[in-house]
Design a protein around this motif. Structure first.
Motif, short mmCIF file in Angstrom:
data_model
loop_
_atom_site.label_atom_id
_atom_site.label_comp_id
_atom_site.label_asym_id
_atom_site.label_seq_id
_atom_site.Cartn_x
_atom_site.Cartn_y
_atom_site.Cartn_z
N SER A 1 4.22 -6.11 13.46
CA SER A 1 5.32 -5.17 13.61
C SER A 1 4.88 -3.73 13.37
N LEU A 2 5.08 -2.87 14.38
CA LEU A 2 4.74 -1.46 14.23
C LEU A 2 5.63 -0.78 13.20
N LEU A 3 6.86 -1.23 13.08
CA LEU A 3 7.76 -0.69 12.07
C LEU A 3 7.19 -0.91 10.67
N ILE A 4 6.71 -2.12 10.42
CA ILE A 4 6.12 -2.43 9.11
C ILE A 4 4.82 -1.66 8.92
N GLN A 5 4.00 -1.60 9.97
CA GLN A 5 2.72 -0.91 9.86
C GLN A 5 2.89 0.56 9.47
N VAL A 6 3.74 1.27 10.19
CA VAL A 6 3.89 2.70 9.92
C VAL A 6 4.61 2.94 8.60
N SER A 7 5.59 2.10 8.28
CA SER A 7 6.26 2.21 6.98
C SER A 7 5.25 1.98 5.85
N PHE A 8 4.36 1.02 6.05
CA PHE A 8 3.38 0.74 5.01
C PHE A 8 2.37 1.87 4.86
N TYR A 9 2.11 2.56 5.96
CA TYR A 9 1.25 3.74 5.88
C TYR A 9 1.84 4.76 4.91
N TYR A 10 3.13 5.07 5.05
CA TYR A 10 3.75 6.03 4.15
C TYR A 10 3.78 5.52 2.71
N LYS B 1 4.08 -14.88 -7.35
CA LYS B 1 4.74 -13.66 -6.87
C LYS B 1 5.17 -12.81 -8.05
N LEU B 2 5.35 -11.52 -7.77
CA LEU B 2 5.82 -10.61 -8.81
C LEU B 2 7.29 -10.86 -9.11
N PRO B 3 7.74 -10.56 -10.33
CA PRO B 3 9.18 -10.59 -10.59
C PRO B 3 9.86 -9.51 -9.75
N TYR B 4 11.11 -9.73 -9.40
CA TYR B 4 11.81 -8.81 -8.50
C TYR B 4 11.86 -7.39 -9.03
N ASN B 5 11.91 -7.24 -10.34
CA ASN B 5 12.01 -5.87 -10.88
C ASN B 5 10.74 -5.05 -10.67
N LEU B 6 9.64 -5.71 -10.27
CA LEU B 6 8.41 -4.99 -9.96
C LEU B 6 8.23 -4.76 -8.45
N TYR B 7 9.14 -5.27 -7.65
CA TYR B 7 9.07 -5.00 -6.22
C TYR B 7 9.34 -3.50 -5.99
N PRO B 8 8.48 -2.81 -5.24
CA PRO B 8 8.67 -1.36 -5.02
C PRO B 8 9.69 -1.08 -3.92
N ILE B 9 10.88 -1.58 -4.09
CA ILE B 9 11.89 -1.54 -3.01
C ILE B 9 12.32 -0.11 -2.69
N GLU B 10 12.62 0.68 -3.72
CA GLU B 10 13.09 2.05 -3.47
C GLU B 10 12.02 2.88 -2.78
N TRP B 11 10.79 2.73 -3.23
CA TRP B 11 9.69 3.47 -2.60
C TRP B 11 9.52 3.04 -1.15
N PHE B 12 9.70 1.74 -0.90
CA PHE B 12 9.54 1.28 0.48
C PHE B 12 10.71 1.75 1.35
N LYS B 13 11.88 1.88 0.77
CA LYS B 13 13.01 2.45 1.52
C LYS B 13 12.68 3.85 2.02
N ASP B 14 12.13 4.67 1.12
CA ASP B 14 11.74 6.03 1.50
C ASP B 14 10.68 6.01 2.59
N SER B 15 9.75 5.07 2.47
CA SER B 15 8.67 4.96 3.46
C SER B 15 9.22 4.54 4.82
N LEU B 16 10.17 3.63 4.80
CA LEU B 16 10.80 3.15 6.02
C LEU B 16 11.54 4.29 6.73
N ASN B 17 12.25 5.09 5.96
CA ASN B 17 12.97 6.22 6.55
C ASN B 17 12.01 7.24 7.16
#
Length: 462
Positions: free
Chosen positions: A334-343, A107-123
Protein backbone atom coordinates in the motif's frame (compact mmCIF):
# COMPACT_ATOMS: atom_id res chain seq x y z
CA UNK A 1 4.78 -50.21 12.67
CA UNK A 2 6.29 -52.30 15.51
CA UNK A 3 7.33 -50.37 18.60
CA UNK A 4 9.55 -51.77 21.34
CA UNK A 5 8.22 -50.66 24.73
CA UNK A 6 10.52 -51.49 27.62
CA UNK A 7 10.68 -51.47 31.42
CA UNK A 8 13.38 -52.56 33.86
CA UNK A 9 12.18 -54.60 36.84
CA UNK A 10 15.51 -54.08 38.60
CA UNK A 11 14.83 -50.38 39.04
CA UNK A 12 13.19 -49.05 42.19
CA UNK A 13 10.91 -46.82 40.13
CA UNK A 14 7.31 -48.20 39.95
CA UNK A 15 6.66 -50.30 36.86
CA UNK A 16 3.57 -48.34 35.82
CA UNK A 17 5.62 -45.13 35.92
CA UNK A 18 8.38 -46.67 33.78
CA UNK A 19 5.78 -47.80 31.26
CA UNK A 20 4.10 -44.38 31.24
CA UNK A 21 7.44 -42.56 30.74
CA UNK A 22 8.64 -44.89 27.98
CA UNK A 23 5.44 -44.56 25.95
CA UNK A 24 5.31 -40.78 26.49
CA UNK A 25 8.91 -40.33 25.39
CA UNK A 26 8.25 -42.34 22.24
CA UNK A 27 5.22 -40.15 21.48
CA UNK A 28 7.17 -36.92 22.04
CA UNK A 29 10.09 -38.10 19.91
CA UNK A 30 7.75 -39.11 17.08
CA UNK A 31 8.63 -42.81 17.29
CA UNK A 32 4.96 -43.40 17.99
CA UNK A 33 3.10 -41.00 15.71
CA UNK A 34 -0.18 -39.16 15.81
CA UNK A 35 -3.23 -41.49 15.54
CA UNK A 36 -1.03 -44.60 15.73
CA UNK A 37 -2.61 -47.48 17.66
CA UNK A 38 -0.75 -48.65 20.75
CA UNK A 39 -0.21 -52.36 21.43
CA UNK A 40 -3.26 -53.83 23.14
CA UNK A 41 -3.50 -54.04 26.92
CA UNK A 42 -3.32 -57.81 26.70
CA UNK A 43 -0.26 -57.66 24.47
CA UNK A 44 1.53 -55.25 26.83
CA UNK A 45 0.80 -57.43 29.83
CA UNK A 46 2.15 -60.48 28.00
CA UNK A 47 5.28 -58.99 26.40
CA UNK A 48 6.31 -57.03 29.51
CA UNK A 49 5.23 -59.77 31.93
CA UNK A 50 3.31 -57.37 34.16
CA UNK A 51 -0.18 -57.44 35.61
CA UNK A 52 -3.26 -55.70 34.25
CA UNK A 53 -3.20 -53.02 36.96
CA UNK A 54 0.29 -51.85 35.92
CA UNK A 55 -0.71 -51.38 32.29
CA UNK A 56 -4.09 -49.74 32.92
CA UNK A 57 -2.58 -47.34 35.47
CA UNK A 58 0.09 -46.21 32.97
CA UNK A 59 -2.43 -45.86 30.13
CA UNK A 60 -4.87 -43.95 32.32
CA UNK A 61 -2.14 -41.46 33.22
CA UNK A 62 -1.29 -40.97 29.55
CA UNK A 63 -4.96 -40.51 28.69
CA UNK A 64 -5.52 -38.01 31.50
CA UNK A 65 -2.60 -35.92 30.22
CA UNK A 66 -3.93 -35.89 26.66
CA UNK A 67 -1.40 -38.16 24.95
CA UNK A 68 -3.71 -41.09 24.10
CA UNK A 69 -7.42 -41.82 23.85
CA UNK A 70 -9.35 -45.06 24.20
CA UNK A 71 -11.60 -46.06 21.31
CA UNK A 72 -14.17 -48.67 22.40
CA UNK A 73 -13.62 -52.00 20.72
CA UNK A 74 -10.41 -50.82 19.04
CA UNK A 75 -7.84 -49.85 21.66
CA UNK A 76 -5.73 -46.83 22.55
CA UNK A 77 -4.61 -44.29 19.93
CA UNK A 78 -2.10 -41.45 20.12
CA UNK A 79 -3.96 -38.13 20.00
CA UNK A 80 -1.06 -35.85 20.97
CA UNK A 81 0.51 -34.03 18.07
CA UNK A 82 3.23 -31.39 18.09
CA UNK A 83 0.86 -29.30 15.96
CA UNK A 84 -1.74 -29.26 18.75
CA UNK A 85 0.39 -26.77 20.62
CA UNK A 86 0.79 -24.55 17.57
CA UNK A 87 -2.94 -24.50 16.88
CA UNK A 88 -3.83 -23.87 20.53
CA UNK A 89 -1.39 -21.00 20.79
CA UNK A 90 -2.14 -19.40 17.46
CA UNK A 91 -5.88 -19.35 18.15
CA UNK A 92 -5.39 -17.76 21.55
CA UNK A 93 -2.93 -15.22 20.24
CA UNK A 94 -5.50 -13.89 17.78
CA UNK A 95 -7.84 -12.69 20.52
CA UNK A 96 -7.37 -10.76 23.74
CA UNK A 97 -6.88 -13.35 26.47
CA UNK A 98 -9.35 -11.95 28.99
CA UNK A 99 -8.29 -12.69 32.55
CA UNK A 100 -4.98 -14.22 31.49
CA UNK A 101 -1.43 -13.02 32.02
CA UNK A 102 -0.12 -13.24 28.48
CA UNK A 103 3.59 -14.15 28.36
CA UNK A 104 3.11 -15.78 24.96
CA UNK A 105 2.49 -12.65 22.94
CA UNK A 106 5.38 -10.72 21.38
CA UNK A 107 3.31 -7.64 20.57
CA UNK A 108 3.58 -4.34 22.38
CA UNK A 109 0.88 -3.32 24.86
CA UNK A 110 -1.62 -0.96 23.25
CA UNK A 111 -0.45 2.00 25.32
CA UNK A 112 2.92 1.81 23.52
CA UNK A 113 1.39 1.86 20.05
CA UNK A 114 2.43 5.20 18.43
CA UNK A 115 -1.12 5.87 17.24
CA UNK A 116 -1.18 9.66 17.59
CA UNK A 117 2.16 10.04 15.84
CA UNK A 118 0.97 7.80 13.04
CA UNK A 119 -2.22 9.86 12.70
CA UNK A 120 -0.08 12.94 12.08
CA UNK A 121 2.02 10.99 9.59
CA UNK A 122 -1.07 9.76 7.77
CA UNK A 123 -2.41 13.30 7.45
CA UNK A 124 0.93 14.51 6.09
CA UNK A 125 0.94 11.74 3.48
CA UNK A 126 -2.58 12.55 2.29
CA UNK A 127 -1.98 16.29 2.14
CA UNK A 128 1.30 15.96 0.24
CA UNK A 129 0.72 12.99 -2.08
CA UNK A 130 -3.02 12.59 -2.55
CA UNK A 131 -4.53 11.22 -4.78
CA UNK A 132 -1.49 9.27 -6.11
CA UNK A 133 -1.01 7.30 -2.90
CA UNK A 134 -4.39 5.64 -3.43
CA UNK A 135 -3.18 4.03 -6.66
CA UNK A 136 -1.44 0.67 -7.16
CA UNK A 137 1.67 1.98 -8.85
CA UNK A 138 4.05 4.76 -7.82
CA UNK A 139 3.72 7.89 -9.98
CA UNK A 140 6.30 9.75 -7.93
CA UNK A 141 9.73 9.32 -6.36
CA UNK A 142 9.06 7.13 -3.35
CA UNK A 143 10.13 9.11 -0.26
CA UNK A 144 10.19 5.99 1.93
CA UNK A 145 12.80 4.24 -0.20
CA UNK A 146 14.91 7.39 -0.34
CA UNK A 147 14.77 7.89 3.44
CA UNK A 148 15.54 4.24 4.19
CA UNK A 149 18.63 4.31 1.98
CA UNK A 150 19.95 7.77 2.83
CA UNK A 151 19.19 7.91 6.57
CA UNK A 152 17.73 4.85 8.29
CA UNK A 153 20.02 2.15 6.90
CA UNK A 154 23.16 4.23 7.39
CA UNK A 155 22.49 4.15 11.14
CA UNK A 156 22.57 0.36 10.85
CA UNK A 157 25.87 0.43 8.98
CA UNK A 158 24.28 -0.61 5.69
CA UNK A 159 25.14 1.16 2.45
CA UNK A 160 22.85 0.40 -0.47
CA UNK A 161 20.74 2.05 -3.20
CA UNK A 162 16.99 2.36 -3.84
CA UNK A 163 17.37 -0.14 -6.71
CA UNK A 164 18.53 -2.84 -4.27
CA UNK A 165 15.69 -2.22 -1.82
CA UNK A 166 12.19 -3.68 -2.18
CA UNK A 167 9.32 -2.65 0.10
CA UNK A 168 7.35 -5.68 1.33
CA UNK A 169 4.21 -6.36 3.33
CA UNK A 170 5.93 -7.79 6.40
CA UNK A 171 8.75 -10.25 7.04
CA UNK A 172 6.78 -13.31 5.90
CA UNK A 173 6.43 -11.92 2.40
CA UNK A 174 10.05 -10.82 2.47
CA UNK A 175 11.22 -14.35 3.26
CA UNK A 176 9.05 -15.86 0.55
CA UNK A 177 10.07 -13.58 -2.31
CA UNK A 178 13.71 -13.70 -1.26
CA UNK A 179 13.67 -17.49 -1.30
CA UNK A 180 12.00 -17.61 -4.71
CA UNK A 181 14.51 -15.15 -6.16
CA UNK A 182 17.51 -17.49 -6.05
CA UNK A 183 16.60 -20.96 -4.76
CA UNK A 184 14.95 -23.86 -6.57
CA UNK A 185 13.44 -27.18 -5.39
CA UNK A 186 16.12 -29.50 -4.04
CA UNK A 187 18.54 -26.75 -3.02
CA UNK A 188 19.87 -27.06 0.53
CA UNK A 189 19.11 -24.39 3.12
CA UNK A 190 20.25 -24.26 6.75
CA UNK A 191 18.20 -22.87 9.59
CA UNK A 192 18.45 -22.85 13.34
CA UNK A 193 16.55 -25.45 15.33
CA UNK A 194 14.34 -24.21 16.94
CA UNK A 195 13.39 -21.23 14.80
CA UNK A 196 10.51 -19.28 13.28
CA UNK A 197 8.18 -21.89 11.80
CA UNK A 198 6.75 -19.45 9.26
CA UNK A 199 10.10 -19.52 7.47
CA UNK A 200 10.29 -23.31 7.69
CA UNK A 201 6.87 -23.68 6.04
CA UNK A 202 7.94 -21.43 3.15
CA UNK A 203 11.10 -23.50 2.60
CA UNK A 204 9.13 -26.74 2.89
CA UNK A 205 6.47 -25.61 0.41
CA UNK A 206 9.25 -24.78 -2.04
CA UNK A 207 10.55 -28.34 -1.62
CA UNK A 208 13.96 -27.20 -0.44
CA UNK A 209 16.30 -29.62 1.30
CA UNK A 210 16.11 -28.26 4.86
CA UNK A 211 19.03 -28.96 7.18
CA UNK A 212 18.25 -27.96 10.77
CA UNK A 213 21.14 -27.11 13.07
CA UNK A 214 20.48 -27.27 16.79
CA UNK A 215 21.06 -23.82 18.20
CA UNK A 216 24.10 -24.98 20.16
CA UNK A 217 25.64 -26.33 16.92
CA UNK A 218 25.68 -22.93 15.25
CA UNK A 219 29.17 -22.13 16.52
CA UNK A 220 30.40 -25.19 14.57
CA UNK A 221 28.43 -24.28 11.45
CA UNK A 222 31.45 -24.50 9.15
CA UNK A 223 31.73 -28.25 9.76
CA UNK A 224 28.16 -28.72 8.57
CA UNK A 225 28.63 -26.37 5.61
CA UNK A 226 31.53 -28.49 4.39
CA UNK A 227 29.37 -31.59 4.67
CA UNK A 228 26.06 -30.36 3.17
CA UNK A 229 27.15 -27.47 0.91
CA UNK A 230 24.06 -25.26 1.39
CA UNK A 231 22.94 -22.60 -1.05
CA UNK A 232 21.67 -20.44 1.84
CA UNK A 233 21.22 -20.14 5.58
CA UNK A 234 18.29 -18.45 7.33
CA UNK A 235 19.14 -16.81 10.64
CA UNK A 236 17.63 -14.46 13.24
CA UNK A 237 20.74 -12.80 14.73
CA UNK A 238 19.21 -10.60 17.47
CA UNK A 239 16.79 -11.86 20.16
CA UNK A 240 16.40 -15.09 18.20
CA UNK A 241 12.86 -16.41 18.13
CA UNK A 242 12.28 -18.43 20.29
CA UNK A 243 15.46 -18.89 22.33
CA UNK A 244 16.20 -15.19 22.84
CA UNK A 245 19.92 -15.57 22.13
CA UNK A 246 21.85 -12.90 20.19
CA UNK A 247 24.94 -13.48 18.06
CA UNK A 248 28.15 -11.52 18.57
CA UNK A 249 29.75 -9.06 16.16
CA UNK A 250 32.60 -11.54 15.65
CA UNK A 251 30.21 -14.33 14.71
CA UNK A 252 28.38 -12.09 12.22
CA UNK A 253 31.69 -11.19 10.57
CA UNK A 254 32.62 -14.86 10.52
CA UNK A 255 29.36 -15.79 8.75
CA UNK A 256 30.01 -13.18 6.08
CA UNK A 257 33.51 -14.52 5.44
CA UNK A 258 32.50 -18.17 5.19
CA UNK A 259 29.53 -17.27 2.95
CA UNK A 260 32.07 -16.07 0.41
CA UNK A 261 34.43 -18.98 1.04
CA UNK A 262 31.77 -21.67 0.55
CA UNK A 263 29.55 -19.80 -1.93
CA UNK A 264 26.24 -19.51 -0.06
CA UNK A 265 23.86 -16.66 0.79
CA UNK A 266 22.61 -15.47 4.16
CA UNK A 267 18.92 -14.66 4.67
CA UNK A 268 18.90 -12.36 7.68
CA UNK A 269 15.60 -11.82 9.50
CA UNK A 270 15.71 -8.65 11.62
CA UNK A 271 12.67 -7.64 13.65
CA UNK A 272 14.17 -5.92 16.70
CA UNK A 273 17.70 -4.57 16.20
CA UNK A 274 16.45 -0.96 16.41
CA UNK A 275 16.60 -1.19 20.21
CA UNK A 276 20.27 -2.21 20.14
CA UNK A 277 21.82 0.11 17.55
CA UNK A 278 23.02 2.65 20.14
CA UNK A 279 24.83 -0.19 21.93
CA UNK A 280 26.66 -1.12 18.74
CA UNK A 281 24.39 -4.05 17.84
CA UNK A 282 24.29 -4.06 14.04
CA UNK A 283 22.81 -6.50 11.51
CA UNK A 284 24.89 -9.10 9.70
CA UNK A 285 24.36 -7.02 6.54
CA UNK A 286 26.53 -4.27 8.08
CA UNK A 287 29.53 -6.65 7.80
CA UNK A 288 28.68 -7.93 4.32
CA UNK A 289 31.78 -7.09 2.26
CA UNK A 290 31.00 -9.68 -0.42
CA UNK A 291 27.33 -8.85 -1.14
CA UNK A 292 26.11 -12.19 0.20
CA UNK A 293 23.34 -11.11 2.59
CA UNK A 294 19.62 -10.67 1.97
CA UNK A 295 18.59 -8.30 4.73
CA UNK A 296 14.89 -8.63 5.65
CA UNK A 297 13.59 -5.94 7.98
CA UNK A 298 10.13 -5.87 9.54
CA UNK A 299 8.71 -3.04 11.64
CA UNK A 300 5.74 -5.02 12.96
CA UNK A 301 7.15 -5.82 16.41
CA UNK A 302 8.57 -2.37 17.16
CA UNK A 303 5.55 -0.38 15.90
CA UNK A 304 2.10 -1.83 15.13
CA UNK A 305 1.62 -5.27 13.52
CA UNK A 306 -1.27 -4.30 11.25
CA UNK A 307 0.90 -1.81 9.34
CA UNK A 308 2.47 -4.80 7.55
CA UNK A 309 5.51 -2.86 6.43
CA UNK A 310 9.09 -3.93 5.88
CA UNK A 311 11.74 -4.20 3.21
CA UNK A 312 14.40 -6.41 1.66
CA UNK A 313 17.90 -5.28 0.76
CA UNK A 314 19.15 -7.84 -1.74
CA UNK A 315 22.60 -8.51 -3.17
CA UNK A 316 22.97 -6.20 -6.14
CA UNK A 317 22.87 -8.88 -8.83
CA UNK A 318 19.67 -10.42 -7.40
CA UNK A 319 17.70 -7.28 -6.55
CA UNK A 320 15.71 -7.32 -9.80
CA UNK A 321 14.65 -10.91 -9.12
CA UNK A 322 13.38 -9.95 -5.64
CA UNK A 323 11.46 -6.98 -7.09
CA UNK A 324 9.96 -9.25 -9.75
CA UNK A 325 8.64 -11.81 -7.25
CA UNK A 326 7.26 -8.98 -5.12
CA UNK A 327 5.29 -7.67 -8.12
CA UNK A 328 3.98 -11.19 -8.73
CA UNK A 329 2.83 -11.48 -5.09
CA UNK A 330 0.63 -8.38 -4.75
CA UNK A 331 1.74 -5.69 -7.24
CA UNK A 332 2.90 -3.39 -4.43
CA UNK A 333 2.59 -2.70 -0.72
CA UNK A 334 0.00 0.00 0.00
CA UNK A 335 1.37 3.37 -1.10
CA UNK A 336 -0.72 5.03 1.61
CA UNK A 337 1.07 3.00 4.27
CA UNK A 338 4.47 3.48 2.63
CA UNK A 339 4.31 7.27 2.48
CA UNK A 340 2.69 7.56 5.91
CA UNK A 341 5.46 5.40 7.32
CA UNK A 342 8.04 7.67 5.70
CA UNK A 343 6.72 10.62 7.71
CA UNK A 344 6.59 8.49 10.83
CA UNK A 345 10.21 7.34 10.37
CA UNK A 346 11.40 10.86 9.67
CA UNK A 347 9.57 12.71 12.45
CA UNK A 348 8.70 10.27 15.24
CA UNK A 349 10.49 6.91 14.96
CA UNK A 350 13.55 7.80 17.06
CA UNK A 351 11.37 9.14 19.88
CA UNK A 352 9.23 6.02 19.76
CA UNK A 353 12.28 3.72 19.89
CA UNK A 354 13.68 5.59 22.88
CA UNK A 355 10.41 5.05 24.74
CA UNK A 356 10.43 1.41 23.70
CA UNK A 357 14.02 0.87 24.85
CA UNK A 358 13.27 2.31 28.30
CA UNK A 359 10.25 0.01 28.60
CA UNK A 360 12.11 -3.13 27.46
CA UNK A 361 15.14 -2.40 29.66
CA UNK A 362 12.90 -2.02 32.70
CA UNK A 363 11.19 -5.32 31.94
CA UNK A 364 14.50 -7.11 31.37
CA UNK A 365 15.82 -5.95 34.74
CA UNK A 366 12.60 -6.89 36.55
CA UNK A 367 12.53 -10.31 34.91
CA UNK A 368 16.16 -11.07 35.79
CA UNK A 369 15.66 -9.90 39.38
CA UNK A 370 12.57 -12.08 39.77
CA UNK A 371 14.31 -15.09 38.24
CA UNK A 372 17.19 -14.67 40.69
CA UNK A 373 14.99 -14.04 43.74
CA UNK A 374 12.84 -17.07 42.91
CA UNK A 375 15.98 -19.15 42.30
CA UNK A 376 15.01 -20.23 38.80
CA UNK A 377 17.72 -18.30 36.94
CA UNK A 378 19.67 -21.57 36.66
CA UNK A 379 16.79 -22.95 34.56
CA UNK A 380 17.26 -20.29 31.88
CA UNK A 381 18.22 -21.32 28.37
CA UNK A 382 18.74 -17.63 27.53
CA UNK A 383 21.82 -16.47 29.44
CA UNK A 384 22.39 -13.01 27.96
CA UNK A 385 18.96 -11.36 27.78
CA UNK A 386 19.12 -8.54 25.21
CA UNK A 387 15.73 -8.62 23.50
CA UNK A 388 12.17 -9.62 24.31
CA UNK A 389 12.28 -13.43 24.39
CA UNK A 390 13.47 -15.72 27.16
CA UNK A 391 13.33 -19.52 27.31
CA UNK A 392 13.32 -21.90 30.26
CA UNK A 393 14.76 -25.42 30.18
CA UNK A 394 12.55 -28.39 30.99
CA UNK A 395 13.63 -31.97 31.79
CA UNK A 396 13.54 -34.11 28.63
CA UNK A 397 10.78 -36.35 29.99
CA UNK A 398 8.42 -33.47 30.88
CA UNK A 399 6.21 -32.41 27.98
CA UNK A 400 6.10 -28.68 27.34
CA UNK A 401 2.45 -29.25 26.42
CA UNK A 402 1.85 -30.41 29.99
CA UNK A 403 3.60 -27.32 31.37
CA UNK A 404 1.64 -25.13 28.95
CA UNK A 405 -1.65 -26.62 30.12
CA UNK A 406 -0.75 -26.36 33.81
CA UNK A 407 0.12 -22.69 33.48
CA UNK A 408 -2.91 -22.06 31.29
CA UNK A 409 -5.14 -23.51 34.03
CA UNK A 410 -3.57 -20.90 36.33
CA UNK A 411 -4.35 -18.10 33.84
CA UNK A 412 -0.78 -17.75 32.54
CA UNK A 413 -0.03 -18.18 28.82
CA UNK A 414 3.42 -19.27 27.58
CA UNK A 415 4.61 -20.82 24.33
CA UNK A 416 5.53 -24.52 24.36
CA UNK A 417 8.64 -25.58 22.45
CA UNK A 418 6.67 -27.45 19.80
CA UNK A 419 5.61 -24.08 18.34
CA UNK A 420 9.15 -23.75 17.00
CA UNK A 421 10.73 -27.13 16.30
CA UNK A 422 10.77 -28.46 12.77
CA UNK A 423 12.54 -31.70 13.64
CA UNK A 424 12.59 -33.76 16.86
CA UNK A 425 13.37 -31.50 19.79
CA UNK A 426 16.98 -31.45 20.95
CA UNK A 427 16.20 -29.07 23.80
CA UNK A 428 13.00 -29.13 25.81
CA UNK A 429 11.83 -25.67 26.85
CA UNK A 430 9.08 -23.11 26.85
CA UNK A 431 9.30 -19.47 25.79
CA UNK A 432 8.01 -16.32 27.40
CA UNK A 433 7.95 -12.65 26.44
CA UNK A 434 7.55 -9.92 29.05
CA UNK A 435 6.22 -7.24 26.68
CA UNK A 436 2.45 -7.43 26.98
CA UNK A 437 1.87 -7.58 30.74
CA UNK A 438 2.12 -5.24 33.72
CA UNK A 439 4.92 -5.44 36.29
CA UNK A 440 2.51 -6.89 38.86
CA UNK A 441 1.32 -9.49 36.34
CA UNK A 442 4.90 -10.47 35.53
CA UNK A 443 5.64 -10.98 39.22
CA UNK A 444 2.55 -13.15 39.72
CA UNK A 445 3.32 -15.17 36.57
CA UNK A 446 6.94 -15.75 37.57
CA UNK A 447 5.84 -17.14 40.93
CA UNK A 448 3.56 -19.60 39.15
CA UNK A 449 6.32 -20.52 36.71
CA UNK A 450 8.64 -21.18 39.65
CA UNK A 451 6.18 -23.69 41.15
CA UNK A 452 5.62 -25.46 37.83
CA UNK A 453 9.38 -25.65 37.13
CA UNK A 454 10.16 -26.95 40.62
CA UNK A 455 7.44 -29.57 40.26
CA UNK A 456 8.76 -30.64 36.86
CA UNK A 457 12.31 -31.10 38.12
CA UNK A 458 11.19 -32.90 41.27
CA UNK A 459 9.34 -35.43 39.11
CA UNK A 460 12.49 -35.86 37.03
CA UNK A 461 14.48 -36.68 40.15
CA UNK A 462 12.02 -39.32 41.45
Amino acid sequence: MSVSIQIDKNLKKPLYLQLYEDIKQKILSGEISYMQRLPSVRNLCKTLNVNLSTVTKALSKLENEGYIKATPGSGYYVVYSEYQDKIIFEEENLVDAQGYINLASSKLPYNLYPIEWFKDSLNCAIEEYSPQIFDYIEHFKNPLKEYLVETYLKKLGIVTSPQELTIVSGAQQGIEITTKSFLKPGDTIFLENPSYLGAYHIFSNMHLNIVSLDIDQMLNIEDYIKKFLPKAIYIIPFSQNPTGISYSKEYKEYLCEISQKYDFYIIEDDFLSDIGVDEGILPIKAYDKHDRVFYIKSFSTVTMPALRIGFVVAPRHLSEEVAYYKSMADISTSLLIQVSFYYFLKNFFDKHIENLKVYINQRQKLFLRLAKDLQIDDRLFTQDVQGIFVSFYLPPTISSATVYNKLKSQKVLVQPHTCFYHKPASTNFFRISFLDCSEDELQIAMQKIQKVLNSAYQKEEV
